[in-house]
Design a protein around this motif. Structure first.
Motif, PDB file in Angstrom:
ATOM      1  N   LYS A 199       1.345  -0.970  -0.241  1.00 24.99           N
ATOM      2  CA  LYS A 199      -0.227   0.052  -0.512  1.00 24.99           C
ATOM      3  C   LYS A 199       0.827   1.075  -0.313  1.00 24.99           C
ATOM      4  O   LYS A 199       2.358   1.114   0.970  1.00 24.99           O
ATOM      5  CB  LYS A 199      -1.194  -0.065   1.091  1.00 24.99           C
ATOM      6  CG  LYS A 199      -1.924  -1.305   1.411  1.00 24.99           C
ATOM      7  CD  LYS A 199      -2.915  -1.033   2.694  1.00 24.99           C
ATOM      8  CE  LYS A 199      -3.548  -2.056   2.120  1.00 24.99           C
ATOM      9  NZ  LYS A 199      -5.015  -2.398   3.973  1.00 24.99           N
ATOM     10  N   ARG A 200       0.325   2.696  -0.916  1.00 23.52           N
ATOM     11  CA  ARG A 200       1.472   3.471  -0.694  1.00 23.52           C
ATOM     12  C   ARG A 200       0.769   4.705   0.380  1.00 23.52           C
ATOM     13  O   ARG A 200       0.092   3.697   1.479  1.00 23.52           O
ATOM     14  CB  ARG A 200       0.587   4.392  -2.102  1.00 23.52           C
ATOM     15  CG  ARG A 200       0.983   3.498  -3.288  1.00 23.52           C
ATOM     16  CD  ARG A 200       0.522   4.256  -4.829  1.00 23.52           C
ATOM     17  NE  ARG A 200       1.187   3.872  -5.327  1.00 23.52           N
ATOM     18  CZ  ARG A 200       0.341   4.569  -7.072  1.00 23.52           C
ATOM     19  NH1 ARG A 200      -0.358   5.367  -6.768  1.00 23.52           N
ATOM     20  NH2 ARG A 200       0.497   3.907  -8.188  1.00 23.52           N
ATOM     21  N   PRO A 201       1.897   5.346   0.944  1.00 24.31           N
ATOM     22  CA  PRO A 201       1.594   5.941   2.554  1.00 24.31           C
ATOM     23  C   PRO A 201       0.095   6.747   1.871  1.00 24.31           C
ATOM     24  O   PRO A 201      -0.374   6.665   3.475  1.00 24.31           O
ATOM     25  CB  PRO A 201       2.408   6.939   1.822  1.00 24.31           C
ATOM     26  CG  PRO A 201       3.073   6.381   1.223  1.00 24.31           C
ATOM     27  CD  PRO A 201       3.189   5.520   0.220  1.00 24.31           C
ATOM     28  N   ALA A 202      -0.304   6.996   1.435  1.00 20.16           N
ATOM     29  CA  ALA A 202      -1.591   7.977   0.630  1.00 20.16           C
ATOM     30  C   ALA A 202      -2.822   7.069   1.205  1.00 20.16           C
ATOM     31  O   ALA A 202      -3.557   7.701   2.136  1.00 20.16           O
ATOM     32  CB  ALA A 202      -1.416   8.431  -0.110  1.00 20.16           C
ATOM     33  N   GLU A 203      -2.960   5.431   0.657  1.00 20.46           N
ATOM     34  CA  GLU A 203      -3.413   4.832   1.218  1.00 20.46           C
ATOM     35  C   GLU A 203      -3.124   4.703   2.495  1.00 20.46           C
ATOM     36  O   GLU A 203      -5.115   4.306   3.528  1.00 20.46           O
ATOM     37  CB  GLU A 203      -3.570   4.267   0.240  1.00 20.46           C
ATOM     38  CG  GLU A 203      -3.348   3.995  -1.321  1.00 20.46           C
ATOM     39  CD  GLU A 203      -3.394   2.832  -1.769  1.00 20.46           C
ATOM     40  OE1 GLU A 203      -2.964   1.683  -1.154  1.00 20.46           O
ATOM     41  OE2 GLU A 203      -3.729   2.228  -2.890  1.00 20.46           O
ATOM     42  N   ARG A 204      -2.097   5.093   2.989  1.00 18.31           N
ATOM     43  CA  ARG A 204      -2.630   4.167   4.980  1.00 18.31           C
ATOM     44  C   ARG A 204      -2.678   5.665   5.901  1.00 18.31           C
ATOM     45  O   ARG A 204      -3.339   4.813   6.647  1.00 18.31           O
ATOM     46  CB  ARG A 204      -0.787   4.461   5.201  1.00 18.31           C
ATOM     47  CG  ARG A 204      -0.221   2.871   4.460  1.00 18.31           C
ATOM     48  CD  ARG A 204       1.383   2.917   4.450  1.00 18.31           C
ATOM     49  NE  ARG A 204       2.043   1.447   3.786  1.00 18.31           N
ATOM     50  CZ  ARG A 204       3.271   1.195   4.179  1.00 18.31           C
ATOM     51  NH1 ARG A 204       3.808   2.475   5.199  1.00 18.31           N
ATOM     52  NH2 ARG A 204       3.741  -0.014   3.839  1.00 18.31           N
ATOM     53  N   ILE A 205      -2.350   6.993   5.187  1.00 14.46           N
ATOM     54  CA  ILE A 205      -3.014   8.020   5.627  1.00 14.46           C
ATOM     55  C   ILE A 205      -4.428   7.828   6.133  1.00 14.46           C
ATOM     56  O   ILE A 205      -5.535   7.635   6.915  1.00 14.46           O
ATOM     57  CB  ILE A 205      -2.406   9.050   5.315  1.00 14.46           C
ATOM     58  CG1 ILE A 205      -1.250   9.258   5.518  1.00 14.46           C
ATOM     59  CG2 ILE A 205      -3.217  10.182   6.104  1.00 14.46           C
ATOM     60  CD1 ILE A 205       0.010  10.230   4.882  1.00 14.46           C
ATOM     61  N   THR A 206      -5.200   7.782   4.726  1.00 15.25           N
ATOM     62  CA  THR A 206      -7.033   7.431   4.687  1.00 15.25           C
ATOM     63  C   THR A 206      -7.610   6.240   5.844  1.00 15.25           C
ATOM     64  O   THR A 206      -8.081   6.186   6.608  1.00 15.25           O
ATOM     65  CB  THR A 206      -7.157   7.475   3.369  1.00 15.25           C
ATOM     66  OG1 THR A 206      -6.345   6.383   2.854  1.00 15.25           O
ATOM     67  CG2 THR A 206      -6.390   8.427   2.641  1.00 15.25           C
ATOM     68  N   GLU A 207      -7.099   4.997   5.252  1.00 19.75           N
ATOM     69  CA  GLU A 207      -7.287   3.809   7.027  1.00 19.75           C
ATOM     70  C   GLU A 207      -7.049   4.118   7.141  1.00 19.75           C
ATOM     71  O   GLU A 207      -7.932   4.125   8.899  1.00 19.75           O
ATOM     72  CB  GLU A 207      -6.589   2.825   5.906  1.00 19.75           C
ATOM     73  CG  GLU A 207      -6.732   1.936   4.620  1.00 19.75           C
ATOM     74  CD  GLU A 207      -5.876   0.896   4.533  1.00 19.75           C
ATOM     75  OE1 GLU A 207      -5.106   1.128   5.493  1.00 19.75           O
ATOM     76  OE2 GLU A 207      -6.170  -0.046   3.667  1.00 19.75           O
ATOM     77  N   ASP A 208      -6.017   5.239   8.119  1.00 22.03           N
ATOM     78  CA  ASP A 208      -5.977   5.305   9.672  1.00 22.03           C
ATOM     79  C   ASP A 208      -6.806   6.814  10.002  1.00 22.03           C
ATOM     80  O   ASP A 208      -7.374   5.690  11.409  1.00 22.03           O
ATOM     81  CB  ASP A 208      -4.385   5.992   9.388  1.00 22.03           C
ATOM     82  CG  ASP A 208      -3.097   4.862   9.727  1.00 22.03           C
ATOM     83  OD1 ASP A 208      -3.634   3.531   9.921  1.00 22.03           O
ATOM     84  OD2 ASP A 208      -2.379   6.131   9.244  1.00 22.03           O
TER      85      ASP A 208
END
Length: 306
Positions: free
Chosen positions: A286-295
């Motif tokens: 997963k990309r960093p942007a996808e991780r931020i939205t999940e968090d």
């Protein structure tokens, strides 16, 4: 009661072996054929019987004496010969003004006539008339049937089954290429049956598989269908019945397709595919942007619960 039907205890070892050979078996013996000459058989019919006997050797008996009998009118003599010689197939040759050059081919079931078909000989070429090499005694032939009548007409369909039974020879488990030595070809066309015999020649082809050529060996017969005496459907099914011991046992969860491929079915518990461990690949990370939205989504869910 007929003398051959009585229960007789064997007195010698040879008689014991003879009776054991005639006992019912799960896998039947090779069917022997008796070739009988009628009381008014001419030279042509006699030579046909000799040539067929040459193809059937050693699974045949040729009676040289003339026998005055009519198979379609009186079948007791055929049944007597069948019990005496232990033959389940027969060919009877005769000649008269009404039915010249006549052949009757048939088979027995439980020492009684099952079915028989009468054929007329219109043209004949003997084995000795074709000057070339012949196949050795006891060679198993290949059988080929050509013509729609063998699959459409009931009389021809039964004739095809009878000819297979008559000429098939012993059952073999393995086939050797060099053992395929001659072919019996039957063609049904315009109300006639053409019987031809060919020797198989294996020629060099420059590769592993040889080149095949056919050379006429004889005998050659042009036949026409005359009378028939066919068994009823119930009796025919009874004669074809397979013993239970020979029937293949059905296996559970195993099936076969038309090409012989075997398929098996296995039963498993329901799996949770979300917990299935897969191979880790860089392209699936997963990309960093996808991780931020999940968090952020997880935090918002916690706040709502509180």
């Amino acid at each position: 009661m007929d003398a051959l039907d009585r229960v007789v205890k064997p007195k010698t070892k040879r008689a014991k072996r003879f009776l054991e050979k005639r006992e019912p078996k799960l896998s039947e013996n090779v069917k022997n054929a008796m070739l009988i000459k009628g009381g008014n058989a001419n030279l042509l019919v006699t030579q046909v019987l000799r040539d067929v006997y040459a193809l059937k050797k050693p699974y045949g008996v040729l009676y040289k004496k003339k026998n005055i009998t009519r198979p379609f009118e009186d079948q007791t003599s055929l049944e007597f010969f069948s019990k005496k010689s232990d033959c389940s197939l027969f060919m009877f040759g005769s000649h008269n003004k009404k039915r010249p050059n006549n052949l009757v081919i048939g088979r027995m079931y439980d020492y009684h006539v099952l079915d028989m078909i009468e054929l007329g000989i219109e043209k004949f070429v003997s084995l000795k008339d074709i000057k070339n090499s012949k196949c050795p005694e006891g060679t198993k032939p290949m059988l080929i049937f050509a013509g729609d009548d063998f699959d459409v007409t009931e009389d021809y369909r039964r004739l095809k089954n009878l000819l297979i039974d008559f000429f098939r020879g012993p059952t073999v488990s393995n086939i050797r290429l060099a053992g395929l030595e001659y072919v019996l070809h039957f063609t049904a066309l315009n109300g006639k049956i053409y019987f031809r015999s060919y020797k198989l020649l294996l020629k060099k082809s420059g590769c592993k598989t040889p080149r095949i050529e056919l050379e006429e060996m004889g005998p050659s017969l042009d036949l026409v269908l005359r009378r028939t005496h066919l068994a009823s459907d119930d009796l025919y099914r009874l004669s074809m019945k397979m013993p239970k011991a020979l029937k293949p046992k059905k296996k559970k969860n195993v099936s076969h397709d038309t090409f012989g491929t075997t398929y098996g079915r296995i039963h498993m518990q329901k799996q949770d595919l979300s917990k299935l461990q897969t191979r880790k690949m860089k392209g699936l990370k997963k990309r960093p942007a996808e991780r931020i939205t999940e968090d952020q989504e997880k935090k918002s869910k916690r706040i709502k619960k509180n």
